[in-house]
Write an enzyme that holds these catalytic residues in place. Structure first.
Site, PDB file in Angstrom:
ATOM      1  N   LYS A 110      25.259  36.543   9.569  1.00 57.91           N
ATOM      2  CA  LYS A 110      25.232  37.873   8.741  1.00 57.91           C
ATOM      3  C   LYS A 110      23.742  38.332   9.181  1.00 57.91           C
ATOM      4  O   LYS A 110      22.780  38.110   8.566  1.00 57.91           O
ATOM      5  CB  LYS A 110      25.332  37.338   7.257  1.00 57.91           C
ATOM      6  CG  LYS A 110      25.267  38.716   6.414  1.00 57.91           C
ATOM      7  CD  LYS A 110      25.359  38.226   4.809  1.00 57.91           C
ATOM      8  CE  LYS A 110      25.463  39.659   4.143  1.00 57.91           C
ATOM      9  NZ  LYS A 110      24.189  40.239   4.303  1.00 57.91           N
ATOM     10  N   SER A 123      22.322  34.994   6.071  1.00 59.98           N
ATOM     11  CA  SER A 123      21.478  36.029   5.516  1.00 59.98           C
ATOM     12  C   SER A 123      19.966  35.958   5.480  1.00 59.98           C
ATOM     13  O   SER A 123      19.593  35.477   6.684  1.00 59.98           O
ATOM     14  CB  SER A 123      21.926  36.704   4.069  1.00 59.98           C
ATOM     15  OG  SER A 123      21.251  38.070   3.829  1.00 59.98           O
ATOM     16  N   ASP A 150      12.392  31.543  16.745  1.00 60.70           N
ATOM     17  CA  ASP A 150      11.867  32.265  17.636  1.00 60.70           C
ATOM     18  C   ASP A 150      10.424  32.140  17.983  1.00 60.70           C
ATOM     19  O   ASP A 150       9.918  32.410  19.152  1.00 60.70           O
ATOM     20  CB  ASP A 150      11.993  33.740  17.137  1.00 60.70           C
ATOM     21  CG  ASP A 150      13.434  34.358  17.405  1.00 60.70           C
ATOM     22  OD1 ASP A 150      14.268  33.357  17.997  1.00 60.70           O
ATOM     23  OD2 ASP A 150      13.722  35.228  16.945  1.00 60.70           O
TER      24      ASP A 150
END
Length: 558
Positions: free
Chosen positions: A318, A293, A304
């Site tokens: 998740k 999460s 990223d």
């Protein structure tokens, strides 16, 4: 024969037909009607059961079971929170409660203190790891569930609670004043070496970002030039805290995550809103299969943007967002309302709960359906299966003898006895299990049960069963017996062969008695393969460049 007036009959027929068509239309197209109808059926069913069922029933319990069974058809994160569980839910989201500040559990059928949190009433009041809990106030809790004991220990701040425990052969009583307990999201931070800082982030409750920021600023004041952020075993929590933690390392105005759901009201874009603390410091984030999460948002966003190198193992996967909605009678529902997407555009949700197989089970997204995305520097990353590390480190496997000694609480019990006999030890990094102390442990084991089956022995047992089932046993019986004789484990020899890893288990158990959770984390830094790999990367500019600028190849999964 009696005749009816044709006009009224016609009017009635037309009216009935209209109503029938209306209900047909509504039944097919209006979900609100379907919901209302089925709720009415459900309420009627419960009323009739309560009236007519042969035995007395607990209607409230039946309804709760029904609600939970319904929610199980959706996903594991959508859950009903009745009023009596609201305090536990509040603790999960805020990290705050009023009580004594101790982790309790059941070991070998005995309720005991597993970890008093440093600086809180249980620890300052004298409770120790291993204390067997006998009574809370006047209530005998020796046979109660740990969840029930936990509720008894909690209460309004500044009220007292009497806790009776058994320690060794002594029975002791402690009058402890409950306080507001706020568990830090950062149980430990410090320096791994002269230039490398380390922050352990265990949760994302309220103030997680502030806790990390404070630790980071302190480490920078100590002169660190590189950082390891550890989110291993972190189950996640508040999304905004994840955004603010990413903001510590990337500039203002950058997208961290966006949420997309069925309702426009849950669609949001979360961006950094402040200037970073340090946008250049070399950074490694440690992840594993229990990072989930919000932990995955932090790791994934930094990956990223090519702002951090991820070390460890693939995360849980998740990518779902929950919203808490109040219901009547102070109950709540925590419901999945959206999926989240990190800066590259990928959603890392690993299981598709909207689709079920013939057994009613949801499955992982197959590799063939995973999509490619690109990091800022052009590295290929995939969606649909958690966050994959830039440098994969295999998880540590322990020998069966080590598992047995820990699972049977023998390491735990030895730690208790050592603590009773030794008032102090050296610091977490300095303390080691000497050969003499290890021999004391081996002698202490004499006569205690800790037998176990090795992996090879288990494989031979399975082979024997299958051979008997398929009528091949007589043909290979002698071979199996010979193999059994060769691989039959020797406990005494295993205590020698796996001495180092058993020493590590003993070391951390003993350190926990003196330095609590923080000490265990600090002690573990010395023999941590993930941290050693992180240090090697951070000390090599060329290695950092090779990983972060490798735009033409997949992430390193070796």
């Amino acid at each position: 024969m009696k005749y009816f007036n044709k006009k009224p009959v016609l009017v009635i027929l037309i009216a009935l037909l209209s109503i029938g068509l209306l209900f047909s239309f509504v039944n097919k197209n209006d979900k609100l009607f379907a919901i209302a109808k089925n709720l009415d059926i459900f309420a009627s069913l419960v009323r009739e059961l309560d009236s007519y069922y042969v035995d007395d029933i607990d209607a409230e319990q039946l309804v709760t079971i029904g609600i939970n069974a319904m929610l199980e058809e959706l996903d594991p994160y959508t859950e009903f929170i009745p009023e009596e569980n609201s305090d536990d839910f509040r603790f999960l989201t805020t990290g705050e409660y009023a009580g004594v500040g101790a982790l309790i559990g059941n070991r070998t059928g005995v309720n005991m203190i597993l970890m008093p949190y440093k600086g809180f009433p249980a620890q300052s009041g004298g409770l120790r790891i291993g204390d067997q809990i006998l009574k809370v106030d006047t209530v005998d809790v020796s046979e109660k569930l740990t969840s029930d004991i936990s509720k008894l220990l909690k209460g309004p701040a500044n009220t007292s609670v009497l806790v009776q425990v058994k320690r060794g052969v002594d029975t002791l009583s402690f009058d402890i004043t409950r306080k507001k307990i706020v568990i830090s999201n950062v149980p430990f931070y410090g320096k791994i070496d002269d230039n490398t800082g380390y922050i352990k982030l265990s949760d994302f409750t309220t103030n997680a970002a502030a806790d990390v920021r404070s630790a980071f600023l302190d480490l920078k004041s100590q002169g660190i030039t590189r950082l390891v952020l550890d989110v291993r075993d972190n189950p996640g929590g508040i999304l905004k805290e994840a955004v603010d933690i990413v903001n510590l390392f990337i500039p203002k105005g950058k997208e961290v995550v966006r949420t997309i759901g069925k309702l426009e009201s849950v669609n949001s874009v979360y961006k950094t809103t402040k200037s970073p603390v340090d946008k250049d410091i070399p950074l490694v984030v440690l992840i594993n299969e229990r990072s989930a999460s919000a932990a995955e948002i932090v790791a994934g966003a930094l990956q990223d943007y090519d702002r951090a190198i991820l070390v460890g193992r693939k995360t849980f996967g998740k990518g779902l967002v929950q919203t808490t909605i109040p219901l009547s009678y102070n109950s709540q529902i925590k419901v999945t309302t959206a999926k989240y997407y990190i800066p590259s555009g990928r959603c890392i949700q690993a299981i598709d709960y909207s689709k079920k197989d013939e057994n009613g089970l949801s499955n992982s997204i197959p590799d063939s359906l995973r999509n490619e995305f690109r990091t800022k520097n052009g590295r290929i990353v995939l969606d649909g299966a958690g966050i994959e590390p830039d440098k994969k480190i295999d998880s540590k496997n322990f020998a069966p003898i080590t598992y047995s000694l820990v699972a049977r609480n023998l390491v735990f019990e030895f730690g208790n006895e050592f603590f009773i006999e030794n008032k102090e030890i050296t610091g977490p990094r300095e303390f080691q299990i000497s050969d003499a102390l290890y021999e004391d442990f081996v002698s202490w084991l004499d006569g205690k049960e800790y037998d176990y089956t090795t992996y090879v022995e288990k494989t031979l047992e399975d082979l024997e069963k299958y051979a008997e089932k398929e009528k091949f046993f007589d043909d290979i019986k002698l071979t199996i017996e010979e193999l059994k004789a060769k691989v039959s484990h020797n406990k005494e020899q295993d205590l020698v062969t796996f001495k180092d890893e058993i020493k590590d288990a003993l070391r951390e158990e003993i350190i926990s008695r003196y330095f609590y959770q923080e000490g265990v984390i600090e002690a573990s830094l010395m023999n941590d393969a993930d941290i050693n790999s992180a240090l090697a990367i951070l000390k090599s500019d060329s290695e950092i460049s090779n990983i972060l600028m490798a735009s033409s190849k997949m992430l390193d999964s070796k």
